[in-house]
Design an enzyme around this catalytic site. Structure first.
Site, PDB file in Angstrom:
ATOM      1  N   ARG A   1      -2.953  -5.313   6.583  1.00  0.00           N
ATOM      2  CA  ARG A   1      -3.318  -5.708   8.274  1.00  0.00           C
ATOM      3  C   ARG A   1      -5.095  -6.801   8.466  1.00  0.00           C
ATOM      4  NH1 ARG A   1      -1.056  -0.965  11.792  1.00  0.00           N
ATOM      5  NH2 ARG A   1       0.257  -1.005  10.065  1.00  0.00           N
TER       6      ARG A   1
ATOM      7  N   LYS B   1      -2.616   8.397  -0.112  1.00  0.00           N
ATOM      8  CA  LYS B   1      -0.688   8.622   0.011  1.00  0.00           C
ATOM      9  C   LYS B   1      -0.327  10.031  -0.421  1.00  0.00           C
ATOM     10  CE  LYS B   1       0.411   3.289  -0.015  1.00  0.00           C
ATOM     11  NZ  LYS B   1       0.583   3.433   1.195  1.00  0.00           N
TER      12      LYS B   1
END
Length: 500
Positions: A348, A274
């Protein structure tokens, strides 16, 4: 921790640091709400006039202080705005927020009496819960004297005739509010203190305290069991992953619910790192695990006649020489293979393992909760979570239940055409990324691939409301909010009542 109690004393005779009354917007100025009669009498019937002079309008979120006259034992009166009243009085959420505003405004007080318009059990519970949540403060890392202490005790005034119902409502609010504040504490804890192992230890301690069955799979057990999603995400960190099962069973239960929570205790993005400005709050990426954990403990404390199991999928997503790379293929629990195209789409992966494992126990419903996608924040903003499901009825039910308890949500679709992008991997069954547009829906479709046939499943993407970065409002503090806990508990409660 702020204590909650009920008193049948009159507002005039109760000794407290402050009395809290409600004011509403009326057609010709502010209107005092029910419960404030004795306080108004002490002001010789001129409380509304005094408050208007001080600028009170009755708007939601407003708080105006005035010194008490001689006829009151409390030193201070605080008037909190409730907005415009509907035909049936004030909504429960307005009462929660007003009580929260009062508790925040009066931080540092030892004893505060809430004289808000609350007569029914639901209204009393709303005021008590709002006050307890509004009193919340996270002071673990602050030195003594750095900030005011939360209100020591909140006293709700009740008519003598209904005092037993009032006490029951307050006890319920205490159980729910304390567990929500537990979830907030977890989200606010610095990631150098909260990692998968320490989170698992906290769950074990809570299980021992409340009589819950807790099982922890460490990295050796996860390797033996083939939990490729959890291991793939956690392999780059010196803090290995955990899968924690927290189970509550009731002897009269006729249904079983499984709540699955994403628990990334810190998300750097992994190799797909990030950028600066996007990683400073990533300690909150375990808010889903905190929510399902708190919901199960609350269900136990409330004695709900339903079996509820929380599955905490815990990992730390870090870059290193051992971290999963874009292009790697993971063999998930249950056998499916996933090509990792972006290591920052890690939530996920851990959820998929946990959903498959939860499905092996054949629950009636699986609900997963996760700070899953920035796309959902772009779609719904910072205060609303998305609800997706393989059952339109379940999706709509959860949306309605969220509204009942004061949580903002919105039903979202799972368009079949968006599935194609995930299934076009040339080397694996699925890719962990699909089309860029509709990314929140793509993530939901990915999770759906791991739900066993015949099980109703829903996905709550709480990426927006899980962590509040702005100024406090109502009963919502800066930082962790405990998003989705109330919705899960209400769902469990309704299921216990045979309405699943």
């Amino acid at each position: 921790m702020t204590a909650l109690s009920v008193s049948t004393s009159s507002a005039a005779s109760l000794r407290a640091d402050a009395l809290v009354v409600g004011v509403a917007k009326g057609p010709k100025g502010i209107v005092l709400t029910s419960g404030s009669e004795a306080v108004n009498e002490a002001f010789e019937g001129k409380l509304a006039e005094v408050l208007s002079t001080l600028g009170a309008t009755g708007a939601e979120g407003e708080a105006v202080k005035v010194h008490s006259p001689a006829g009151l034992k409390a030193a201070l009166v605080l008037a909190v705005g409730l907005g415009e009243a509907g035909e049936e009085g004030h909504e429960l959420e307005s009462l929660r927020r007003a009580a929260g505003v009062a508790a925040r405004t009066l931080a540092g007080a030892k004893k505060v009496a809430l004289v808000l318009p609350a007569e029914s059990a639901a209204e009393i519970e709303a005021v008590a819960l709002g006050g307890l949540l509004g009193s919340y403060a996270f002071g673990t890392y602050k030195g003594n004297g750095n900030g005011k202490e939360p209100v020591g005790e909140l006293v709700l005034l009740a008519a003598r005739k209904g005092s037993k119902d009032a006490k029951a409502a307050v006890e319920r609010a205490a159980a729910l509010g304390e567990e929500m504040n537990r979830a907030r504490d977890l989200v606010n804890t610095a990631p150098n203190d909260l990692n998968p192992k320490s989170f698992a230890a906290i769950a074990q301690a809570a299980g021992k305290e409340h009589g819950l069955k807790v099982e922890v799979l460490d990295e050796k057990a996860l390797t033996k069991g083939g939990f490729g999603g959890l291991l793939g995400v956690g392999v780059g960190s010196t803090n290995p992953p955990r899968l924690v099962k927290v189970a509550y069973t009731h002897p009269k239960a006729k249904a079983t619910l499984a709540f699955v929570g994403k628990g990334i205790t810190y998300d750097s993005g992994g190799i797909s790192l990030k950028p600066a400005g996007h990683n400073e709050t990533m300690k909150c990426d375990m808010a889903g695990a905190a929510a399902v954990f708190a919901a199960v403990v609350a269900a136990k404390r409330l004695g709900l006649a339903v079996n509820v199991t929380a599955w905490l999928a815990l990992a730390e997503n870090m870059p290193s020489g051992s971290a999963t790379r874009p292009g790697d293929v993971l063999r998930m629990y249950g056998g499916k293979t996933v090509e990792v195209l972006n290591t920052d789409a890690e939530g996920r992966l851990v959820l998929a393992d946990a959903i498959v494992r939860a499905g092996e126990e054949n629950p009636d419903v699986i609900v997963d909760v996760a700070t899953l996608t920035g796309a959902m924040v772009l779609a719904l903003g910072n205060r609303t979570f998305g609800v997706m499901s393989n059952s339109d009825e379940l999706r709509d039910d959860l949306h309605a239940l969220a509204g009942e308890v004061g949580e903002q949500s919105w039903p979202m679709p799972l368009p079949a055409d968006l599935r194609k992008g995930m299934t076009e991997s040339t080397i694996a069954d699925l890719a962990n990324m699909g089309e860029r547009m509709g990314g929140g829906l793509v993530a939901g479709l990915f999770l759906k691939e791991f739900v066993a046939e015949g099980i109703d499943w829903a996905h709550l993407d709480i990426a927006g409301p899980a962590f509040h970065e702005g100024a406090p409002y109502g009963y919502t503090p800066k930082g962790g909010t405990a998003s989705a806990v109330r919705t899960l508990v209400r769902f469990a409660e309704r299921t216990a009542n045979g309405k699943a």
